[in-house]
Design a protein around this motif. Structure first.
Motif, PDB file in Angstrom:
ATOM      1  N   ASN A  52      18.000 -18.223  12.555  1.00 11.34           N
ATOM      2  CA  ASN A  52      16.989 -19.096  11.855  1.00 11.34           C
ATOM      3  C   ASN A  52      15.717 -18.413  12.423  1.00 11.34           C
ATOM      4  OD1 ASN A  52      19.138 -20.338  10.521  1.00 11.34           O
ATOM      5  ND2 ASN A  52      18.889 -22.195  11.882  1.00 11.34           N
ATOM      6  N   ASN A  53      15.680 -18.321  13.806  1.00 12.44           N
ATOM      7  CA  ASN A  53      14.443 -17.795  14.342  1.00 12.44           C
ATOM      8  C   ASN A  53      14.003 -16.400  13.862  1.00 12.44           C
ATOM      9  OD1 ASN A  53      14.316 -19.910  16.097  1.00 12.44           O
ATOM     10  ND2 ASN A  53      15.224 -18.898  17.735  1.00 12.44           N
ATOM     11  N   CYS A  54      14.952 -15.689  13.838  1.00 15.45           N
ATOM     12  CA  CYS A  54      14.532 -14.124  13.013  1.00 15.45           C
ATOM     13  C   CYS A  54      14.409 -14.072  11.884  1.00 15.45           C
ATOM     14  CB  CYS A  54      15.760 -13.155  13.534  1.00 15.45           C
ATOM     15  SG  CYS A  54      15.698 -12.928  15.198  1.00 15.45           S
ATOM     16  N   THR A  55      15.245 -15.006  10.940  1.00 15.16           N
ATOM     17  CA  THR A  55      14.848 -14.872   9.673  1.00 15.16           C
ATOM     18  C   THR A  55      13.609 -15.831   9.205  1.00 15.16           C
ATOM     19  OG1 THR A  55      17.326 -15.685   9.101  1.00 15.16           O
ATOM     20  CG2 THR A  55      15.787 -16.257   7.454  1.00 15.16           C
ATOM     21  N   SER A  56      13.186 -16.729  10.079  1.00 21.71           N
ATOM     22  CA  SER A  56      11.696 -17.241   9.703  1.00 21.71           C
ATOM     23  C   SER A  56      10.606 -16.151  10.119  1.00 21.71           C
ATOM     24  CB  SER A  56      11.597 -18.553  10.828  1.00 21.71           C
ATOM     25  OG  SER A  56      10.264 -18.891  10.629  1.00 21.71           O
ATOM     26  N   LEU A  57      10.973 -15.321  11.111  1.00 17.52           N
ATOM     27  CA  LEU A  57      10.141 -14.353  11.345  1.00 17.52           C
ATOM     28  C   LEU A  57       9.996 -13.133  10.207  1.00 17.52           C
ATOM     29  CD1 LEU A  57      10.133 -13.531  15.091  1.00 17.52           C
ATOM     30  CD2 LEU A  57       7.943 -13.944  13.765  1.00 17.52           C
ATOM     31  N   LEU A  58      11.073 -12.682   9.821  1.00 14.04           N
ATOM     32  CA  LEU A  58      11.150 -11.831   8.781  1.00 14.04           C
ATOM     33  C   LEU A  58      10.523 -12.136   7.746  1.00 14.04           C
ATOM     34  CD1 LEU A  58      12.028  -9.016   7.860  1.00 14.04           C
ATOM     35  CD2 LEU A  58      14.018  -9.866   7.108  1.00 14.04           C
ATOM     36  N   CYS A  59      10.474 -13.523   7.256  1.00 11.73           N
ATOM     37  CA  CYS A  59       9.910 -13.923   5.873  1.00 11.73           C
ATOM     38  C   CYS A  59       8.433 -14.124   6.178  1.00 11.73           C
ATOM     39  CB  CYS A  59      10.591 -15.596   5.568  1.00 11.73           C
ATOM     40  SG  CYS A  59      12.185 -15.557   5.146  1.00 11.73           S
ATOM     41  N   GLN A  86      16.420  -3.457   9.682  1.00 15.55           N
ATOM     42  CA  GLN A  86      16.924  -2.996  11.015  1.00 15.55           C
ATOM     43  C   GLN A  86      16.195  -3.742  12.176  1.00 15.55           C
ATOM     44  OE1 GLN A  86      17.483   1.217  11.841  1.00 15.55           O
ATOM     45  NE2 GLN A  86      18.934   0.792  13.365  1.00 15.55           N
ATOM     46  N   CYS A  87      14.924  -4.217  11.832  1.00 17.63           N
ATOM     47  CA  CYS A  87      14.070  -4.879  12.975  1.00 17.63           C
ATOM     48  C   CYS A  87      14.568  -6.103  12.918  1.00 17.63           C
ATOM     49  CB  CYS A  87      12.662  -4.586  12.546  1.00 17.63           C
ATOM     50  SG  CYS A  87      11.793  -3.357  12.784  1.00 17.63           S
ATOM     51  N   TYR A  88      14.861  -6.808  11.855  1.00 20.48           N
ATOM     52  CA  TYR A  88      15.680  -8.005  11.823  1.00 20.48           C
ATOM     53  C   TYR A  88      17.129  -7.884  12.566  1.00 20.48           C
ATOM     54  CZ  TYR A  88      18.160 -11.969   9.798  1.00 20.48           C
ATOM     55  OH  TYR A  88      19.084 -12.983   9.585  1.00 20.48           O
ATOM     56  N   ALA A  89      17.987  -7.035  12.250  1.00 17.59           N
ATOM     57  CA  ALA A  89      19.370  -6.852  12.847  1.00 17.59           C
ATOM     58  C   ALA A  89      19.252  -6.925  14.258  1.00 17.59           C
ATOM     59  CB  ALA A  89      20.095  -5.851  12.051  1.00 17.59           C
ATOM     60  N   PHE A  90      18.385  -6.190  14.700  1.00 12.84           N
ATOM     61  CA  PHE A  90      18.333  -5.609  16.035  1.00 12.84           C
ATOM     62  C   PHE A  90      17.803  -6.974  16.938  1.00 12.84           C
ATOM     63  CE2 PHE A  90      18.517  -1.243  17.586  1.00 12.84           C
ATOM     64  CZ  PHE A  90      18.478  -1.712  18.856  1.00 12.84           C
ATOM     65  N   ASP A  91      16.570  -7.735  16.027  1.00 13.01           N
ATOM     66  CA  ASP A  91      16.257  -8.928  17.034  1.00 13.01           C
ATOM     67  C   ASP A  91      17.095 -10.030  17.057  1.00 13.01           C
ATOM     68  OD1 ASP A  91      13.877  -7.707  17.660  1.00 13.01           O
ATOM     69  OD2 ASP A  91      12.624  -9.043  16.724  1.00 13.01           O
ATOM     70  N   VAL A  92      17.896 -10.042  16.070  1.00 17.01           N
ATOM     71  CA  VAL A  92      19.253 -11.061  15.736  1.00 17.01           C
ATOM     72  C   VAL A  92      20.154 -10.915  16.882  1.00 17.01           C
ATOM     73  CG1 VAL A  92      21.071 -12.084  14.397  1.00 17.01           C
ATOM     74  CG2 VAL A  92      18.886 -11.682  13.276  1.00 17.01           C
ATOM     75  N   ILE A 103      21.288 -13.473  19.944  1.00 15.28           N
ATOM     76  CA  ILE A 103      22.498 -13.772  20.292  1.00 15.28           C
ATOM     77  C   ILE A 103      23.096 -13.098  21.594  1.00 15.28           C
ATOM     78  CG2 ILE A 103      24.715 -13.495  19.424  1.00 15.28           C
ATOM     79  CD1 ILE A 103      23.792 -13.465  16.533  1.00 15.28           C
ATOM     80  N   THR A 104      22.769 -12.152  21.839  1.00 15.02           N
ATOM     81  CA  THR A 104      23.460 -11.419  23.210  1.00 15.02           C
ATOM     82  C   THR A 104      22.609 -12.065  24.322  1.00 15.02           C
ATOM     83  OG1 THR A 104      23.815  -9.496  21.947  1.00 15.02           O
ATOM     84  CG2 THR A 104      23.932  -9.379  24.267  1.00 15.02           C
ATOM     85  N   PHE A 105      21.253 -11.972  24.309  1.00 16.93           N
ATOM     86  CA  PHE A 105      20.376 -12.517  25.457  1.00 16.93           C
ATOM     87  C   PHE A 105      19.638 -13.771  25.398  1.00 16.93           C
ATOM     88  CE2 PHE A 105      20.329  -7.563  25.379  1.00 16.93           C
ATOM     89  CZ  PHE A 105      21.474  -7.519  26.315  1.00 16.93           C
ATOM     90  N   ALA A 106      19.776 -14.223  24.008  1.00 17.05           N
ATOM     91  CA  ALA A 106      18.602 -15.313  23.969  1.00 17.05           C
ATOM     92  C   ALA A 106      17.355 -14.869  24.142  1.00 17.05           C
ATOM     93  CB  ALA A 106      18.968 -16.666  24.662  1.00 17.05           C
ATOM     94  N   ASN A 107      17.162 -13.610  23.827  1.00 16.87           N
ATOM     95  CA  ASN A 107      15.771 -12.992  23.774  1.00 16.87           C
ATOM     96  C   ASN A 107      15.631 -11.851  22.719  1.00 16.87           C
ATOM     97  OD1 ASN A 107      13.141 -12.530  24.813  1.00 16.87           O
ATOM     98  ND2 ASN A 107      14.246 -11.417  26.813  1.00 16.87           N
ATOM     99  N   GLY A 158      11.646  -7.999  19.857  1.00 13.76           N
ATOM    100  CA  GLY A 158      10.467  -7.923  19.637  1.00 13.76           C
ATOM    101  C   GLY A 158      10.037  -7.108  18.426  1.00 13.76           C
ATOM    102  N   PHE A 159      11.151  -6.476  17.718  1.00 14.04           N
ATOM    103  CA  PHE A 159      10.611  -5.491  16.629  1.00 14.04           C
ATOM    104  C   PHE A 159      10.051  -6.437  15.347  1.00 14.04           C
ATOM    105  CE2 PHE A 159      14.343  -3.268  18.825  1.00 14.04           C
ATOM    106  CZ  PHE A 159      13.496  -2.161  19.176  1.00 14.04           C
ATOM    107  N   LEU A 160      10.400  -7.641  15.362  1.00 12.68           N
ATOM    108  CA  LEU A 160       9.949  -8.188  13.969  1.00 12.68           C
ATOM    109  C   LEU A 160       8.312  -8.619  14.395  1.00 12.68           C
ATOM    110  CD1 LEU A 160      12.776 -10.658  13.139  1.00 12.68           C
ATOM    111  CD2 LEU A 160      11.729  -8.689  11.714  1.00 12.68           C
ATOM    112  N   ASP A 161       7.627  -8.450  15.621  1.00 12.97           N
ATOM    113  CA  ASP A 161       6.370  -8.841  15.803  1.00 12.97           C
ATOM    114  C   ASP A 161       5.482  -8.045  15.082  1.00 12.97           C
ATOM    115  OD1 ASP A 161       7.461 -10.837  17.476  1.00 12.97           O
ATOM    116  OD2 ASP A 161       7.131  -9.498  19.428  1.00 12.97           O
ATOM    117  N   MET A 162       5.829  -6.549  14.974  1.00 14.03           N
ATOM    118  CA  MET A 162       4.696  -5.677  14.380  1.00 14.03           C
ATOM    119  C   MET A 162       5.432  -4.684  13.604  1.00 14.03           C
ATOM    120  SD  MET A 162       1.827  -6.610  15.125  1.00 14.03           S
ATOM    121  CE  MET A 162       0.898  -5.301  14.635  1.00 14.03           C
ATOM    122  N   GLY A 163       6.905  -4.790  13.711  1.00 17.59           N
ATOM    123  CA  GLY A 163       7.771  -3.559  12.829  1.00 17.59           C
ATOM    124  C   GLY A 163       7.582  -2.302  13.345  1.00 17.59           C
ATOM    125  N   GLU A 164       7.378  -2.236  14.888  1.00 17.14           N
ATOM    126  CA  GLU A 164       7.363  -1.042  15.537  1.00 17.14           C
ATOM    127  C   GLU A 164       8.536  -0.723  16.657  1.00 17.14           C
ATOM    128  OE1 GLU A 164       3.475  -1.240  17.395  1.00 17.14           O
ATOM    129  OE2 GLU A 164       2.526  -0.864  15.690  1.00 17.14           O
TER     130      GLU A 164
END
Length: 509
Positions: free
Chosen positions: A152-159, A179-185, A189-193, A196-202
């Motif tokens: 949910n956190n990453c979905t909200s950010l991607l939107c 891919q930024c989304y999948a990486f951040d998700v 899930i792995t680290f609860a962290n 940061g790819f969804l912040d700027m897409g970089e």
């Protein structure tokens, strides 16, 4: 005597004699090969070089489909190596308890030290089964509920990013953002962290490129696995792959510190994968080793990001390419929301009750599977019969998901076309279970991808949010030339560019 002969002959004679000897040896191998009747490209009978060069072209999934159209259910792709398209053979090769072990190609996906093999690359079925049992509960359906807040956190950010892109009117690489989304998700899930790819897409550290480069290495070196122990020590220890390893080690170190701090005993939030493994390690370091912890966390990142991003891109591309299916799915989600059957965001449980959504996901997995090479296995010493041919022990046989998913006897005469409705028809006909037996997007049998449920969780939750909140338009060049992909085991979309429009403000274009 032989040595005297070699010393007496001139260099010119040797230059002529050596290739002639290789040619004669190859011809004799062909003449006395009991499987010479199996069809395939001529050069594939004598050398693995044909296979290497065809994969190098980057579209072997299409080549493989065409080979089976031309030659039938069994095709030679290299000496003693065969590509298969046969439903019964799938159960023979990949069924639980069968003695078909992974082929040497997979060695190039792990360090030469077999004790550091991942679940994907481990060739030893007993060690793989033992290791898989350690981690299976982390990826079970019952565990998914605990991971939903991370998604949910990453979905909200991607939107949020898509809204900004829509306001700017930019054409963007949609595959990159997914891919930024999948990486951040998978980071959450792995680290609860998040990474940061969804912040700027970089991707400032070059992590995406490093994972691609490692996949390229393993794909080609695996064709000649004997060279892997020589080349592996020369691989760079820095850059994107080093970043992922160091990031993993930092996260483990910080979490160990946190767990030992009495002030954090009431830590809020659902437990991530790393914490669960770390607690098991603290309880019994011999059973759950530090190597297990590091290997599993890295595997999550490396495999969990690319495969999910490719499938999400397949879903979105086909929905936009075929607007009727986009609107059918949107109507399903809208109707469910109006009736109070889905939340915002949609939960995984609610998504299971959206039949057209599930049909779209299955069709996207079928039309563009994340992997695009035959999943090779070694035939047991006793040999086996496949497609009316007896294959002797030690040969390599495998099925490419792209080939299986174009099989017209299973998926119908329109198997090459996008049509999610076929999955609803299969259910109505009572063929659902039968068809699933030849759905190989996540592998099959004991080597089915352990992260399958997490990938399905992400798809089931993100896709309804995208179709209810946004419209999309494909780039003109993509519309004209079609989708291009590069097959380096993962069949990654290369030109999935388009525009995003907030649903309520899109203008006619």
């Amino acid at each position: 005597m032989i040595l005297d002969f070699v010393l007496d002959v001139s260099p010119t004679t040797l230059i002529i004699f050596f290739p002639a000897g290789i040619l004669i040896y190859s011809l004799l191998q062909y003449i006395f090969n009991p499987l010479r009747s199996i069809p395939g490209p001529f050069l594939a009978r004598f050398s693995r070089l044909w296979y290497f060069l065809e994969i190098y072209k980057g579209s072997f999934e299409e080549t493989n489909i065409e080979l089976h159209r031309r030659y039938g259910p069994i095709v030679r792709v290299a000496p003693h190596e065969y590509s298969i398209d046969d439903v019964d053979a799938a159960r023979t090769i990949y069924g639980h308890g069968n003695a078909f072990v992974k082929a040497p190609w997979y060695k190039a996906w792990m360090p030469p030290d077999v004790n550091k093999a991942s679940l994907f690359s481990d060739l030893n079925p007993h060690r793989h089964g033992f290791q898989r049992r350690k981690f299976s509960s982390l990826y079970s359906m019952s565990s998914l509920v605990g991971y939903e807040p991370f998604v949910n956190n990453c979905t909200s950010l991607l939107c949020q990013r898509f809204n900004e892109i829509a306001q700017a009117g930019k054409t963007v690489n949609l595959q990159h953002w997914l891919q930024c989304y999948a990486f951040d998700v998978i980071g959450e899930i792995t680290f609860a962290n998040r990474f940061g790819f969804l912040d700027m897409g970089e991707d400032k550290e070059g992590v995406f490129g490093a994972i691609d480069a490692r996949g390229l290495y393993s794909t080609f070196v695996g064709i000649f696995p004997w060279i892997h122990p020589i080349l592996y020590p020369l691989l760079p220890k820095t850059g994107g792959h080093g970043y992922v390893l160091n990031y993993t080690l930092r996260q483990i170190e910080e979490r160990q510190r946190t767990l030992k701090d009495p002030r954090n005993t009431g830590r809020e939030g659902p437990p991530d994968v790393m914490t669960k493994i770390l607690l098991a390690h603290e309880e019994d370091p011999n059973k759950m080793t530090k190597t297990d912890l590091i290997t599993m966390c890295q595997s999550n990142i490396g495999a969990g990001s690319d495969t999910t991003a490719i499938t999400l891109s397949s879903i979105l591309y086909h929905l936009v390419k075929y607007p009727q299916t986009f609107h059918t799915l949107r109507n399903e989600v809208d109707a469910a929301a109006k009736e109070g059957k889905v939340s915002d965001p949609v939960t995984f449980k609610e998504a299971q009750d959206l039949p057209y959504l599930q049909a779209v996901i299955k069709e996207a997995l079928r039309m563009h599977s994340a992997t695009g090479l035959p999943m090779q296995r070694v035939v047991p010493s006793a040999g086996t019969t496949i497609a009316n041919h007896f294959i002797p022990g030690g040969s390599s046989v495998g099925i490419n998901a792209w080939v299986a998913h174009r099989n017209t006897s299973i998926y119908g005469p329109d198997a090459g076309q996008w049509r999610p409705e076929r999955w609803l028809e299969f259910e109505q006909q009572g063929r659902g279970a039968e068809v699933e037996k030849y759905a190989l997007a996540f592998g099959m049998g004991s080597r089915t991808c352990i992260g399958k449920n997490i990938s399905l969780l992400e798809m089931s939750k993100l896709v309804p949010q995208l179709v209810r909140k946004f419209d999309f338009q494909l780039d003109e060049e993509l519309e004209r030339d079609g989708l291009k992909s590069c097959n380096r085991w993962f069949v990654k979309q290369m030109n999935f560019k388009g525009k995003v429009f907030a649903r309520d403000v899109k203008q006619d274009v």
